[in-house]
Enzyme design. Structure first.
Site, PDB file in Angstrom:
ATOM      1  N   GLY A  21       0.799  -1.228   0.000  1.00 38.74           N
ATOM      2  CA  GLY A  21       0.000   0.000   0.000  1.00 38.74           C
ATOM      3  C   GLY A  21       0.832   1.277   0.000  1.00 38.74           C
ATOM      4  O   GLY A  21       0.307   2.366   0.195  1.00 38.74           O
ATOM      5  N   LYS A  55       6.657  18.530  -5.619  1.00 37.82           N
ATOM      6  CA  LYS A  55       7.059  18.959  -4.272  1.00 37.82           C
ATOM      7  C   LYS A  55       8.256  19.909  -4.324  1.00 37.82           C
ATOM      8  O   LYS A  55       8.287  20.901  -3.591  1.00 37.82           O
ATOM      9  CB  LYS A  55       7.376  17.722  -3.425  1.00 37.82           C
ATOM     10  CG  LYS A  55       6.116  16.910  -3.082  1.00 37.82           C
ATOM     11  CD  LYS A  55       6.478  15.543  -2.516  1.00 37.82           C
ATOM     12  CE  LYS A  55       5.252  14.759  -2.072  1.00 37.82           C
ATOM     13  NZ  LYS A  55       5.547  13.349  -1.783  1.00 37.82           N
TER      14      LYS A  55
HETATM   15  N1  LIG Z   1       2.981   8.915  -2.969  1.00 32.48           N
HETATM   16  C1  LIG Z   1       3.630   9.829  -2.050  1.00 32.48           C
HETATM   17  C2  LIG Z   1       2.705  10.094  -0.877  1.00 32.48           C
HETATM   18  C3  LIG Z   1       3.091  11.278  -0.044  1.00 32.48           C
HETATM   19  O1  LIG Z   1       3.039  12.476  -0.735  1.00 32.48           O
HETATM   20  C4  LIG Z   1       4.956   9.225  -1.594  1.00 32.48           C
HETATM   21  O2  LIG Z   1       5.218   8.046  -1.864  1.00 32.48           O
HETATM   22  O3  LIG Z   1       5.751   9.935  -1.010  1.00 32.48           O
END
Ligand SMILES: N[C@@H](CCO)C(=O)O
Ligand SMILES: NC(=O)c1ccc[n+]([C@@H]2O[C@H](COP(=O)([O-])OP(=O)(O)OC[C@H]3O[C@@H](n4cnc5c(N)ncnc54)[C@H](OP(=O)(O)O)[C@@H]3O)[C@@H](O)[C@H]2O)c1
Ligand code: NA
Length: 429
Positions: free
Chosen positions: A184, A202
């Protein structure tokens, strides 16, 4: 009178947020002033892990952002639309917004923050980068007196989990990806994680805050981890490096007129503080003057951790509403109007790692060296240890070189009769 929240989304982050807001003992007393007034979801039939009074959960998200009773909209539904339109409508209606949505902010930030400034409301986004790690507010407030020189982060948990397991177990990318999906960590469609797009969103947000201007996401160079092989991880280890997916924003030119903003797998020296960040953890190293280096480390995803960031933003807004602070606090509002100039990747100056498969002939290394020399590429180390089938494997690490010059040298090397292929090219921190 309580502050009324409209929460859009009751998935991982929404559920974590409701759970935190319903369990206030031992936390900041202002949390008790918050009322969860409406929660918007897609389907009413789905089982929920939280209990809410009848009528709170609804599928009419438009009604939530238009409800005059609601003070703060918490957007934790994700995706681009309808999230963008709902955020803009909430702002137009004079509501403050908290969002965890890096995809929407990195694409529509200019539109959203302009609208927020016009309406005199705040858009808070601590959960959008580094999940629970406080990094947005520190950049906006605690570090804002510093001249920021660079931001270097491991900001995607899924890819860090995959690279860590490849490194510790010698496993193949595809096997670990399947595990990450089973556990998950990775999305059902893991493209945004694996191809570096989530990290690009980001770093665009962090660069904007650190370097004080808007970032055009299209200009952020982005390379994911699909091409990273266990062979490269093993060579990197022999040379004293680990491979990490880094998101980097730095001044590119000495006059600070251009930035380098990029995401790519990178050989990180084993002694570097980011080298030991393993598993699903995130870390962001900020370098500035006069502070020097500061590193933020912690859980970059997950219900509880992300809810911590969401609720800290809610609390900031509740405090603002409760104290009637004028709606122009420059430490909370966005103050960027101009776009920052981003240099093309060909202008980057960095070290490179390259792995060549060559015919086992005399003087192949000499030919490589001659070709590199022609384009001003100086080599820090050359290793020939392995064979793959009948082919010799040569690994080089360069000194700092302009990426455009290095690529020209590689294009010529590819035409050499002795060269079979160049399976990997990676940047070195
Ligand atoms: N899919 C992102 C979730 C958090 O932003 C990760 O794996 O960091
Ligand atoms: N998961 C993390 O660890 C994490 C960390 C940091 C940031 N984020 C960000 O937080 C946001 C939410 O992520 P998540 O993991 O919580 O997502 P999620 O588990 O998929 O939950 C999404 C929620 O939003 C609802 N929703 C989505 N689209 C909708 C629509 N069109 N209309 C009505 N409801 C809709 C869903 O309703 P149903 O429940 O009815 O399907 C669900 O409750 C994303 O922007 C993500 O990038 C997540
Ligand atoms: Na954060």
């Amino acid at each position: 009178m309580g502050v009324k929240l409209g929460i859009l989304g009751l998935g991982t982050v929404g559920t974590g947020t409701v759970q935190l807001l319903q369990d206030t003992a031992g936390r900041h007393p202002l949390l008790k002033e918050i009322e969860i007034y409406r929660v918007g979801v897609r389907s009413l039939d789905q089982p929920r892990q939280v209990e809410l009074p009848t009528g709170v959960i609804t599928t009419d998200l438009e009604a939530i952002v238009n409800n005059p009773e609601i003070d703060i909209i918490v957007e934790v539904m994700g995706g681009l639309e309808p999230a963008r339109t709902l955020i803009l409508t909430a702002i137009k209606n004079g509501k403050h917004v908290v969002t965890a949505n890096k995809a929407a902010i990195s694409r529509f930030g200019a539109e959203i923050f302009t609208a927020a400034n016009q309406a005199g409301v705040y858009v808070m986004l601590e959960a959008a980068v580094g999940g629970g790690i406080p990094v947005i507010q520190p950049l906006k407030q605690s570090l804002s007196v510093n001249r920021i020189h660079g931001i270097t982060g491991i900001v995607n948990g899924t890819t860090n989990y995959i690279l860590t397991r490849m490194q510790t177990e010698g496993s193949d990318f595809n096997d670990v990806l399947a595990d990450a999906q089973r556990l998950g960590y990775a999305e059902a469609d893991p493209t945004a994680d694996i191809d570096g797009l989530d990290a690009a969103d980001k770093i665009a947000i962090l660069a904007s805050l650190g370097f004080d201007g808007r970032i055009n996401l299209q200009e952020v160079y982005c390379e994911g981890i699909r091409q990273v092989s266990k062979t490269d991880i093993s060579y990197a280890a022999k040379l004293g490096f680990v491979i990490k997916l880094l998101a980097i924003a730095k001044h590119q030119t000495s006059d600070h007129s251009q930035l380098s903003v990029r995401v790519h797998p990178t050989l990180v020296p084993q002694t570097h503080p980011l080298a030991s960040i393993n598993g699903v953890y995130n870390a962001i190293l900020v370098e500035g003057e006069p502070i020097g280096q500061v590193m933020f480390f912690g859980p970059g995803a997950g219900a509880g951790a992300t809810a911590s960031a969401v609720c800290s933003d809610i609390l900031n807004l509740v405090a603002t509403l409760k104290t009637n602070t004028p709606k122009s606090n420059p430490l909370l509002a966005c103050r960027h109007e101009n776009y920052l100039q981003i240099a093309p990747i060909s202008e980057l100056v960095t070290r490179f790692y390259a792995r060549f498969l060559t015919k086992d002939q005399p003087s192949v290394i000499g030919k490589l060296g001659t070709c590199f020399g022609k384009y001003g590429v100086s080599l820090e180390s050359v290793v020939q240890t392995g064979f793959q089938a009948q082919l010799a494997e040569i690994v080089v690490v360069t000194h700092d070189v302009r990426e455009g010059d290095f690529r020209q040298a590689l294009a010529e090397i590819e035409t050499l009769e002795a060269i079979d292929s160049i399976p990997s090219i990676l940047r070195v921190l």
